[in-house]
Design an enzyme around this catalytic site. Sequence first.
Site, PDB file in Angstrom:
ATOM      1  N   HIS A 143      60.861   8.229  51.029  1.00 51.99           N
ATOM      2  CA  HIS A 143      62.289   7.938  50.939  1.00 51.99           C
ATOM      3  C   HIS A 143      63.107   9.178  50.582  1.00 51.99           C
ATOM      4  CE1 HIS A 143      61.349   7.400  46.546  1.00 51.99           C
ATOM      5  NE2 HIS A 143      62.557   7.896  46.404  1.00 51.99           N
ATOM      6  N   ASP A 173      55.046   4.819  50.902  1.00 56.67           N
ATOM      7  CA  ASP A 173      56.170   5.673  50.506  1.00 56.67           C
ATOM      8  C   ASP A 173      55.719   7.100  50.206  1.00 56.67           C
ATOM      9  OD1 ASP A 173      58.798   6.337  50.069  1.00 56.67           O
ATOM     10  OD2 ASP A 173      58.822   5.661  47.991  1.00 56.67           O
ATOM     11  N   GLY A 245      65.915  12.068  41.336  1.00 59.55           N
ATOM     12  CA  GLY A 245      65.553  13.457  41.610  1.00 59.55           C
ATOM     13  C   GLY A 245      64.117  13.748  41.265  1.00 59.55           C
ATOM     14  N   ASN A 246      63.486  12.900  40.432  1.00 61.92           N
ATOM     15  CA  ASN A 246      62.069  13.045  40.101  1.00 61.92           C
ATOM     16  C   ASN A 246      61.155  12.524  41.200  1.00 61.92           C
ATOM     17  OD1 ASN A 246      62.782  12.914  36.755  1.00 61.92           O
ATOM     18  ND2 ASN A 246      61.066  14.167  37.427  1.00 61.92           N
ATOM     19  N   SER A 247      61.698  11.775  42.147  1.00 65.02           N
ATOM     20  CA  SER A 247      60.874  11.202  43.208  1.00 65.02           C
ATOM     21  C   SER A 247      60.090  12.292  43.931  1.00 65.02           C
ATOM     22  CB  SER A 247      61.745  10.453  44.216  1.00 65.02           C
ATOM     23  OG  SER A 247      62.110   9.201  43.731  1.00 65.02           O
ATOM     24  N   LEU A 302      43.241  -7.204  60.135  1.00 63.06           N
ATOM     25  CA  LEU A 302      42.645  -8.434  60.646  1.00 63.06           C
ATOM     26  C   LEU A 302      43.503  -9.113  61.697  1.00 63.06           C
ATOM     27  CD1 LEU A 302      41.161 -10.116  57.434  1.00 63.06           C
ATOM     28  CD2 LEU A 302      40.203  -8.331  58.895  1.00 63.06           C
ATOM     29  N   GLY A 303      44.780  -8.765  61.778  1.00 58.97           N
ATOM     30  CA  GLY A 303      45.647  -9.361  62.785  1.00 58.97           C
ATOM     31  C   GLY A 303      46.050 -10.785  62.466  1.00 58.97           C
TER      32      GLY A 303
END
Length: 431
Positions: A143, A173, A245-247, A302-303
Amino acid sequence: MRRHLAAYLWPALCGILLAVVLLYAFPSLLGRGAPEETSRPAGIATTTGSQNAERPPPDVVDAPALDRHEGPVSYSRAVNRAAPAVVNVYSSRVVDTSQHPLMSDPFFRQFYGKNMPQRQRMLSSLGSGVVVSEEGYILTNNHVINDADQIQIALRDGREAIAQVIGTDPDSDLAVLKIDLKNLPVIKLSNSEDIAIGDVTLAIGNPFGVGQTVTMGIISATGRDHLGLSRYEDFIQTDAAINPGNSGGALVDANGSLIGINTAIFSRSGGSQGIGFAIPANLARGILDDIVTHGRVIRGWLGIDAQQMTPDLAASFGLKTLSGVIIANVVPGGPGDEAGLRPGDILLAIDGKPILDPRETQVDIAEIPPGAQLPLTIVRGGEKREITLTVGERPQPVEPGHDAARQANAPADADDSASPAPGTDTEGTSP
């Protein structure tokens, strides 16, 4: 006469004895204070100032100088090992906006049709990343760089470079970037399975754009899921302060080794409230290897679409327990379809392991390599059956999914202020 006096003699003697006892116990009744010797508690002696001056000074224990190289007094050594490998990530993208606010009104838009005047605006996002290889590979959050037209990396030593996106994984992510610089500082990756609740952790990143910052806390929990942050959740929870901002920054242990990638915070105000989440280093390492070697993350599939068992559903199927999931849909041509699974089947166990939590089972299935033979235990029409399924590869997501929803609820420069929603919605999970 003597008989009458004898009747008053004993009460008089008793009164005299009682008065003597009271006067002895409470001399103040006589109108004068007690002697000085008896006014002090036993065992306490007094001395004059001249006598104190003749005594030598007492022997005291001198404390050693603070050791600022190791905890618990200082973690500077761990920071010096890890911080140079934590970088600032600046992503930017150009968006088209209307020339005037009135252009958003359909009445005015009808006069221009498709030729409505447009202008471009630059949106920027700020985050962090971690250099994990001398070849220049960097781990960060998806993100942070999602839909970016340009990504710039700034190192602690002042160097800057334009980054190339090697691959992304919206389901976890995570994203992998690459820069072409020499002599890069590299962080060491630890085995995140060895961490324990109560271990000291340090969060390193660039919160609010103020510059590289280090905060300290402990590991509050491991294996956190059901947060609604991503499809595959196995987060480390920490109370080390994590802010916008730490992401993508580093969560390290007391030795300066990477144990997780900081991802999100639980917050009602947008700031840190002592509940932060990081992707474990082991999970990040596996995704890094898949993206670099295959260009994508390979997961088992597995669908099928599964729905969690409820008391009402269990009663309708005649089940006495809530274990298992109900197959709500079978993807045509998928592994489940080829194995003969049908909507309405109850999946009780996978490879002999009972299904208690659909999300946990989804994570387990993702770790199975495609092509593996997987025994399943199902219930169909009240009869228990054993089916062997060939695991397929999960298709790559077409849209960001959770990532798009997350950015819609947060400012462009504060993506990790989005609050995870407690609780679980297991309908529609796709093992």
